[in-house]
Scaffold this motif. Sequence first.
Motif, PDB file in Angstrom:
ATOM      1  N   GLY A  21       8.257   0.757  -4.181  1.00 26.57           N
ATOM      2  CA  GLY A  21       7.720   1.156  -5.495  1.00 26.57           C
ATOM      3  C   GLY A  21       7.889   0.030  -6.493  1.00 26.57           C
ATOM      4  O   GLY A  21       8.512  -0.994  -6.192  1.00 26.57           O
ATOM      5  N   PHE A  22       7.312   0.223  -7.687  1.00 25.69           N
ATOM      6  CA  PHE A  22       7.483  -0.802  -8.724  1.00 25.69           C
ATOM      7  C   PHE A  22       8.930  -0.793  -9.203  1.00 25.69           C
ATOM      8  O   PHE A  22       9.527   0.286  -9.330  1.00 25.69           O
ATOM      9  N   PRO A  23       9.505  -1.967  -9.485  1.00 22.88           N
ATOM     10  CA  PRO A  23      10.862  -1.958 -10.038  1.00 22.88           C
ATOM     11  C   PRO A  23      10.870  -1.175 -11.361  1.00 22.88           C
ATOM     12  O   PRO A  23      10.016  -1.405 -12.217  1.00 22.88           O
ATOM     13  N   THR A  24      11.789  -0.245 -11.475  1.00 21.98           N
ATOM     14  CA  THR A  24      11.844   0.576 -12.689  1.00 21.98           C
ATOM     15  C   THR A  24      12.032  -0.311 -13.916  1.00 21.98           C
ATOM     16  O   THR A  24      12.864  -1.215 -13.917  1.00 21.98           O
ATOM     17  N   GLY A  25      11.229  -0.055 -14.924  1.00 20.64           N
ATOM     18  CA  GLY A  25      11.324  -0.830 -16.167  1.00 20.64           C
ATOM     19  C   GLY A  25      10.450  -2.069 -16.181  1.00 20.64           C
ATOM     20  O   GLY A  25      10.364  -2.755 -17.192  1.00 20.64           O
ATOM     21  N   ALA A  26       9.768  -2.341 -15.059  1.00 18.79           N
ATOM     22  CA  ALA A  26       8.937  -3.558 -14.996  1.00 18.79           C
ATOM     23  C   ALA A  26       7.606  -3.355 -15.724  1.00 18.79           C
ATOM     24  O   ALA A  26       7.110  -2.234 -15.850  1.00 18.79           O
ATOM     25  N   ASN A  27       7.051  -4.467 -16.180  1.00 19.56           N
ATOM     26  CA  ASN A  27       5.690  -4.470 -16.736  1.00 19.56           C
ATOM     27  C   ASN A  27       4.763  -5.051 -15.683  1.00 19.56           C
ATOM     28  O   ASN A  27       4.933  -6.195 -15.282  1.00 19.56           O
ATOM     29  N   ILE A  28       3.805  -4.258 -15.257  1.00 23.94           N
ATOM     30  CA  ILE A  28       2.914  -4.695 -14.182  1.00 23.94           C
ATOM     31  C   ILE A  28       1.504  -4.873 -14.744  1.00 23.94           C
ATOM     32  O   ILE A  28       0.961  -3.967 -15.381  1.00 23.94           O
ATOM     33  N   LEU A  29       0.934  -6.029 -14.489  1.00 27.50           N
ATOM     34  CA  LEU A  29      -0.455  -6.266 -14.872  1.00 27.50           C
ATOM     35  C   LEU A  29      -1.333  -5.830 -13.697  1.00 27.50           C
ATOM     36  O   LEU A  29      -1.203  -6.366 -12.584  1.00 27.50           O
ATOM     37  N   LEU A  30      -2.173  -4.824 -13.931  1.00 28.52           N
ATOM     38  CA  LEU A  30      -3.073  -4.342 -12.876  1.00 28.52           C
ATOM     39  C   LEU A  30      -4.452  -4.885 -13.229  1.00 28.52           C
ATOM     40  O   LEU A  30      -5.123  -4.380 -14.130  1.00 28.52           O
ATOM     41  N   CYS A  31      -4.827  -5.978 -12.565  1.00 31.73           N
ATOM     42  CA  CYS A  31      -6.062  -6.631 -12.982  1.00 31.73           C
ATOM     43  C   CYS A  31      -7.169  -6.422 -11.952  1.00 31.73           C
ATOM     44  O   CYS A  31      -6.893  -6.196 -10.764  1.00 31.73           O
ATOM     45  N   GLY A  32      -8.385  -6.493 -12.416  1.00 31.24           N
ATOM     46  CA  GLY A  32      -9.492  -6.332 -11.477  1.00 31.24           C
ATOM     47  C   GLY A  32     -10.838  -6.354 -12.159  1.00 31.24           C
ATOM     48  O   GLY A  32     -10.954  -6.218 -13.381  1.00 31.24           O
ATOM     49  N   THR A  33     -11.839  -6.518 -11.326  1.00 31.62           N
ATOM     50  CA  THR A  33     -13.230  -6.577 -11.773  1.00 31.62           C
ATOM     51  C   THR A  33     -13.733  -5.146 -12.052  1.00 31.62           C
ATOM     52  O   THR A  33     -13.063  -4.177 -11.667  1.00 31.62           O
ATOM     53  N   PRO A  34     -14.903  -5.014 -12.674  1.00 29.12           N
ATOM     54  CA  PRO A  34     -15.412  -3.660 -12.976  1.00 29.12           C
ATOM     55  C   PRO A  34     -15.574  -2.818 -11.708  1.00 29.12           C
ATOM     56  O   PRO A  34     -16.031  -3.323 -10.678  1.00 29.12           O
ATOM     57  N   GLY A  35     -15.150  -1.566 -11.800  1.00 26.01           N
ATOM     58  CA  GLY A  35     -15.327  -0.639 -10.681  1.00 26.01           C
ATOM     59  C   GLY A  35     -14.386  -0.877  -9.515  1.00 26.01           C
ATOM     60  O   GLY A  35     -14.555  -0.295  -8.437  1.00 26.01           O
ATOM     61  N   SER A  36     -13.363  -1.693  -9.699  1.00 26.35           N
ATOM     62  CA  SER A  36     -12.454  -1.986  -8.581  1.00 26.35           C
ATOM     63  C   SER A  36     -11.400  -0.892  -8.396  1.00 26.35           C
ATOM     64  O   SER A  36     -10.549  -0.993  -7.529  1.00 26.35           O
ATOM     65  N   ALA A  37     -11.461   0.151  -9.235  1.00 22.15           N
ATOM     66  CA  ALA A  37     -10.588   1.335  -9.142  1.00 22.15           C
ATOM     67  C   ALA A  37      -9.249   1.163  -9.852  1.00 22.15           C
ATOM     68  O   ALA A  37      -8.265   1.812  -9.501  1.00 22.15           O
ATOM     69  N   LYS A  38      -9.213   0.347 -10.877  1.00 18.79           N
ATOM     70  CA  LYS A  38      -7.984   0.166 -11.674  1.00 18.79           C
ATOM     71  C   LYS A  38      -7.578   1.485 -12.344  1.00 18.79           C
ATOM     72  O   LYS A  38      -6.400   1.847 -12.339  1.00 18.79           O
ATOM     73  N   SER A  39      -8.573   2.150 -12.933  1.00 20.22           N
ATOM     74  CA  SER A  39      -8.230   3.382 -13.666  1.00 20.22           C
ATOM     75  C   SER A  39      -7.790   4.480 -12.711  1.00 20.22           C
ATOM     76  O   SER A  39      -6.856   5.226 -13.010  1.00 20.22           O
ATOM     77  N   ILE A  40      -8.440   4.560 -11.550  1.00 21.90           N
ATOM     78  CA  ILE A  40      -8.048   5.600 -10.581  1.00 21.90           C
ATOM     79  C   ILE A  40      -6.619   5.314 -10.103  1.00 21.90           C
ATOM     80  O   ILE A  40      -5.776   6.210 -10.049  1.00 21.90           O
ATOM     81  N   PHE A  41      -6.313   4.051  -9.786  1.00 25.12           N
ATOM     82  CA  PHE A  41      -4.969   3.674  -9.339  1.00 25.12           C
ATOM     83  C   PHE A  41      -3.941   4.097 -10.387  1.00 25.12           C
ATOM     84  O   PHE A  41      -2.925   4.740 -10.077  1.00 25.12           O
ATOM     85  N   SER A  42      -4.224   3.756 -11.638  1.00 26.20           N
ATOM     86  CA  SER A  42      -3.200   3.984 -12.657  1.00 26.20           C
ATOM     87  C   SER A  42      -3.072   5.461 -13.027  1.00 26.20           C
ATOM     88  O   SER A  42      -1.970   5.929 -13.326  1.00 26.20           O
ATOM     89  N   LEU A  43      -4.190   6.197 -12.956  1.00 29.40           N
ATOM     90  CA  LEU A  43      -4.102   7.640 -13.221  1.00 29.40           C
ATOM     91  C   LEU A  43      -3.320   8.324 -12.095  1.00 29.40           C
ATOM     92  O   LEU A  43      -2.508   9.215 -12.337  1.00 29.40           O
ATOM     93  N   GLN A  44      -3.545   7.859 -10.875  1.00 29.57           N
ATOM     94  CA  GLN A  44      -2.834   8.413  -9.713  1.00 29.57           C
ATOM     95  C   GLN A  44      -1.328   8.131  -9.851  1.00 29.57           C
ATOM     96  O   GLN A  44      -0.485   8.976  -9.554  1.00 29.57           O
TER      97      GLN A  44
END
Length: 272
Positions: A21-44
């Motif tokens: 999992g992500f290290p607790t307290g970390a700031n993660i940049l979730l980058c990607g092109t349009p439609g690459s499913a960034k919002s779905i990943f982060s909502l999940q």
Amino acid sequence: MTVMKKSKTGIPGFDKLVQGGFPTGANILLCGTPGSAKSIFSLQYAYNGAMMYGEKSMYVSFEQSKDSIERQAVQFGWNLAAAEKKGLLHVKNVPVKKIDHTTFPKIIEYVKQHKIKRLVIDSLSTLSINAPMYAAINELFLKDLIMPDNIYAPSLSGDYMLKRFIYMLIGELQDLNVTCLLISEIEQGSEAYSRDTVSEFLCDGIVQMTFESMGGKYSRSLLVRKMRHVKNDEDIHPVEIGKKGLVVHGLSDSGGELHAERTGKTKKSREA
Ligand SMILES: Nc1ncnc2c1ncn2[C@@H]1O[C@H](COP(=O)(O)OP(=O)(O)OP(=O)(O)O)[C@@H](O)[C@H]1O
Ligand SMILES: [Mg+2]
């Protein structure tokens, strides 16, 4: 030695790429092109945080209305309203036209007040382009704008304000004990991971998502580009949008082999 706490995403196939999992307290940049499913990943990530791990999660979108977010969630059988009713999920929309210099401080205040443990900002690109515009002019240091030969460069000042905003924002997030996904929108073929070109260095981790043409068909994939203090996986993994949300495939399962065929990266060639 202190054991690093982890913030599991619960996204099938992902957590093992970052040792649980992500290290607790970390700031993660979730980058990607349009439609690459960034919002779905982060909502999940936010929804699973609430429903699977009982962690207070907040999802702030500047781009999708609450109705649009709910419509997406329903497709995967995620009951956002139920998670919100339990007080474990907070879904907020701030329309772009309402973003100003108070937006980020308000988010921070909300996180503190509600003891939020995982936070999604969708997207950092939209917030950072709009919020600094409203920054009080007295926050600018004149000496940084005026060169020794006395040239005032307005375009430089815009870039300077954007970068200063990012430094301030990530600095503030580091002071909170919240695991944060900051979404960064990048163009196809971009070599940078953000438009401001500094957040990739300031964040503790980068997850890069792509949606690109491979062998005549578009495919989604994901790479953990960096994760401080973690021996992270370094392969590019196929991503599938399944009936219950995202699934990250291993390179040797069926989804992975299909992707490998398209990219020409078969198991054999990878091992060579
Ligand atoms: N139920 C579904 N099943 C399969 N694919 C879906 C489903 N819902 C959405 N998609 C795909 O996911 C894409 C949107 O994903 P998402 O909104 O997470 O992308 P994004 O990276 O956030 O995009 P943007 O940069 O535009 O915000 C859609 O373009 C569509 O191709
Ligand atoms: Mg999005």
